[in-house]
Scaffold this active site. Structure first.
Site, short mmCIF file in Angstrom:
data_model
loop_
_atom_site.label_atom_id
_atom_site.label_comp_id
_atom_site.label_asym_id
_atom_site.label_seq_id
_atom_site.Cartn_x
_atom_site.Cartn_y
_atom_site.Cartn_z
N ARG A 89 -34.66 29.82 9.62
CA ARG A 89 -33.53 29.64 8.72
C ARG A 89 -33.88 28.86 7.45
O ARG A 89 -33.35 29.15 6.38
CB ARG A 89 -32.39 28.92 9.44
CG ARG A 89 -31.58 29.85 10.33
CD ARG A 89 -30.47 29.09 11.02
NE ARG A 89 -29.60 30.00 11.74
CZ ARG A 89 -28.66 29.61 12.58
NH1 ARG A 89 -28.49 28.31 12.80
NH2 ARG A 89 -27.89 30.48 13.19
N ARG A 109 -33.51 23.85 14.01
CA ARG A 109 -32.89 24.40 15.23
C ARG A 109 -33.11 25.90 15.34
O ARG A 109 -32.89 26.65 14.41
CB ARG A 109 -31.39 24.09 15.21
CG ARG A 109 -30.62 24.71 16.38
CD ARG A 109 -29.15 24.40 16.26
NE ARG A 109 -28.54 25.05 15.12
CZ ARG A 109 -27.80 26.15 15.17
NH1 ARG A 109 -27.61 26.76 16.33
NH2 ARG A 109 -27.26 26.66 14.09
N HIS A 129 -25.03 23.75 7.73
CA HIS A 129 -24.60 24.42 8.95
C HIS A 129 -24.80 23.58 10.20
O HIS A 129 -23.96 23.59 11.09
CB HIS A 129 -25.36 25.74 9.08
CG HIS A 129 -24.90 26.61 10.21
ND1 HIS A 129 -23.59 27.04 10.33
CD2 HIS A 129 -25.57 27.13 11.27
CE1 HIS A 129 -23.48 27.79 11.43
NE2 HIS A 129 -24.65 27.85 12.01
#
Length: 535
Positions: free
Chosen positions: A289, A383, A348
């Site tokens: 990401r 993550r 996020h």
């Protein structure tokens, strides 16, 4: 419906034996696992509504399919975490995943299944296998929270107090002895003090510290601030994950275009229709990401725009496969089956948080933490997709088990809650807007020393001048994030420094910091500015 605030103890005198702050997945799962032990859940918003968990679209990662394994899941987690994942923690969490999924099924979560009754799984970025269990394609978070909320309401041992936002931990030396919370309505004059033998922080993340975020306003970092001001250690605060595909339609919070869209073949293009991720990473749109977020950020910064294009890969099946995203797009006048979706990176998820051990214990007696507010070492610097819901249920269960083992249920009555009335400080919307803007600009997707130093100076001023407890808590957590980011002279995972663009092997370790440490860093970095400004 919340229970009325009653200063007298619940039947048996045990209501405040355990207080859980937060009505998201980690908090509710922990409360259910503690039953029949009496528990009070304190939630700022109506149960489940102020929780990021309810907004999760992708699902929960678990190696439940044939050919997959917890070991493979752990390997993917370690690779995505960019060198600082606690490997033993990752393996233990991944090995618990299947059991926790079955717990959720028992609580009524309607995970998607095939005709043979087996769980159906999808793939998301940086996973080597299809292992995301979901509900109706992109509605996992809402469905999980709805099922758990119903289970909580049906559990007599759980008392829910809604409409009170926790502001401060009540201390007895270095031991947490309760919590102080303020009513969240416009009057806000009621202050509730709940004594407790055990306090569990499950307050969620820090999204509302940023101007563009996919998280609800309740995700303001209050849990980290409360723990830090009480003296707890904070871990890995610099690592902030920006989702690369928030739907850019001017809403706050920004709606999310789930990563599962790219897992099913949707591509990223600019205004000219050019795919740009292939030149940035071998996995293209399925790169980690942080890399995708920087790619999207660069296209927007270059005024080329960024779009998610699902026309070829999904097309007419969009409404059926991704109803939540489809409805959001239609509400903004976009038909995703026939038009590219405008996107932008948005805060996020926070990999950092209150440092906890394998049982969810913090460095303060009487205080546990679970969910996004905690830093377990599972996520490292970045993550892995859909590991957040997994971590929330694993640590919700672990915290409940640890409290049960370490603190046998109280036999006598617990101290009664106290209610006092005091003037409510007015909201400081200008200061909050300034803080969120500078965090997005200077402590966001791309950072450097000048921007971080500028941010620290402003954060210190906001904290010093603010009379609003909520804004002061936001400033404390922002201070921890910015100070940690200034200290890490490299780029790794969700932390990218334009002035240190490479990873440094010598810094391949987790970081731990107290609020006093952060203040010392901030004051040292901004001292010339304060002198120059005559402060």
């Amino acid at each position: 419906m919340s229970h009325p605030i009653d200063p007298s103890p619940e039947p048996g005198g045990l209501a405040n034996d355990v207080v859980i702050i937060g009505g998201g997945l980690a908090g509710l799962f922990c409360a259910l696992r503690l039953a029949p032990r009496p528990v009070t859940v304190l939630a700022a918003a109506p149960l489940g509504e102020g929780a990021s968990s309810a907004w999760a679209q992708g699902g929960l990662a678990a190696a439940v399919a044939d050919g997959d394994s917890p070991e493979a899941h752990a390997r993917d987690t370690i690779v995505a975490g960019a060198g600082i994942v606690d490997e033993a923690m990752a393996l233990s969490v991944c090995r618990e995943a299947g059991e926790r999924v079955h717990d959720l099924l028992a609580y009524g979560v309607p995970f998607d299944k095939d005709l043979q009754g087996r769980l159906t799984v999808s793939r998301e970025a940086a996973h080597s296998a299809r292992r995301i269990v979901h509900v109706h394609g992109d509605a996992a978070g809402a469905a999980i929270m709805a099922a758990l909320a119903e289970a909580v309401k049906a559990t007599p041992s759980i008392r829910v107090i809604e409409g009170f936002a926790a502001e401060e931990l009540v201390m007895s030396g270095r031991h947490v002895a309760g919590v102080m919370a303020r009513k969240t309505d416009e009057a806000g004059s009621q202050v509730l003090i709940l004594p407790a033998r055990a306090v569990v922080l499950a307050t969620g993340g820090i999204g509302h510290l940023y101007k563009v975020t996919t998280n609800p306003p309740e995700s303001s970092g209050a849990g980290i601030a409360m723990a830090a001001r009480a003296g707890a250690k904070i871990a890995d605060a610099e690592f902030v994950q920006f989702h690369p595909t928030a739907i850019d339609i001017g809403r706050d919070p920004a709606p999310l275009a789930t990563e599962a869209l790219r897992g099913d073949g949707a591509v990223l293009i600019n205004r000219a229709g050019e795919r740009f991720m292939a030149k940035l990473h071998q996995d293209g749109e399925l790169a980690p990401r942080d890399i995708v977020a920087r790619g999207v950020f660069a296209e927007i910064a270059a005024v080329r725009g960024a779009y998610l294009d699902a026309r070829q890969a999904i097309g007419a099946a969009f409404a059926e496969k991704f109803p939540t995203v489809h409805a959001t797009c239609l509400s903004a006048g976009i038909d995703p089956a026939h038009e590219p979706i405008p996107i932008a990176p948005a805060e996020h998820y926070h990999m950092g948080g209150i440092a906890v051990d394998t049982h969810g214990r913090t460095t303060l007696g009487g205080l546990w933490a679970a969910g996004e507010v905690a830093s377990t070492g599972l996520h490292g610097a970045n993550r892995l997709a859909s590991n957040s819901l997994l971590e929330a249920v694993v640590f919700g269960a672990r915290v409940a088990a640890d409290i049960g083992e370490r603190l046998p249920a109280r036999q006598g009555p617990s101290p009664a809650p106290k209610i006092r009335h005091e003037p409510c400080p007015p909201p400081e919307t200008a200061g909050e807007s300034e803080l969120r803007r500078l965090m997005s600009t200077d402590v966001g997707v791309i950072r450097d020393e000048a921007g971080l130093t500028r941010a620290l100076a402003t954060i210190l001023r906001i904290e010093r001048e603010s009379h609003c407890p909520c804004l002061r808590n936001m400033a404390v957590t922002a201070l921890l994030v910015a100070a940690s980011a200034l200290q890490r002279h490299e780029s790794r995972g969700g932390h990218w420094r334009a002035d240190y663009p490479s990873a440094d092997p010598a810094q391949a370790h987790r970081t731990f910091m107290t609020l006093d440490d952060a203040r010392a860093i901030a004051h040292a970095a901004t001292a010339p500015r304060r002198v120059a400004a005559g402060r």
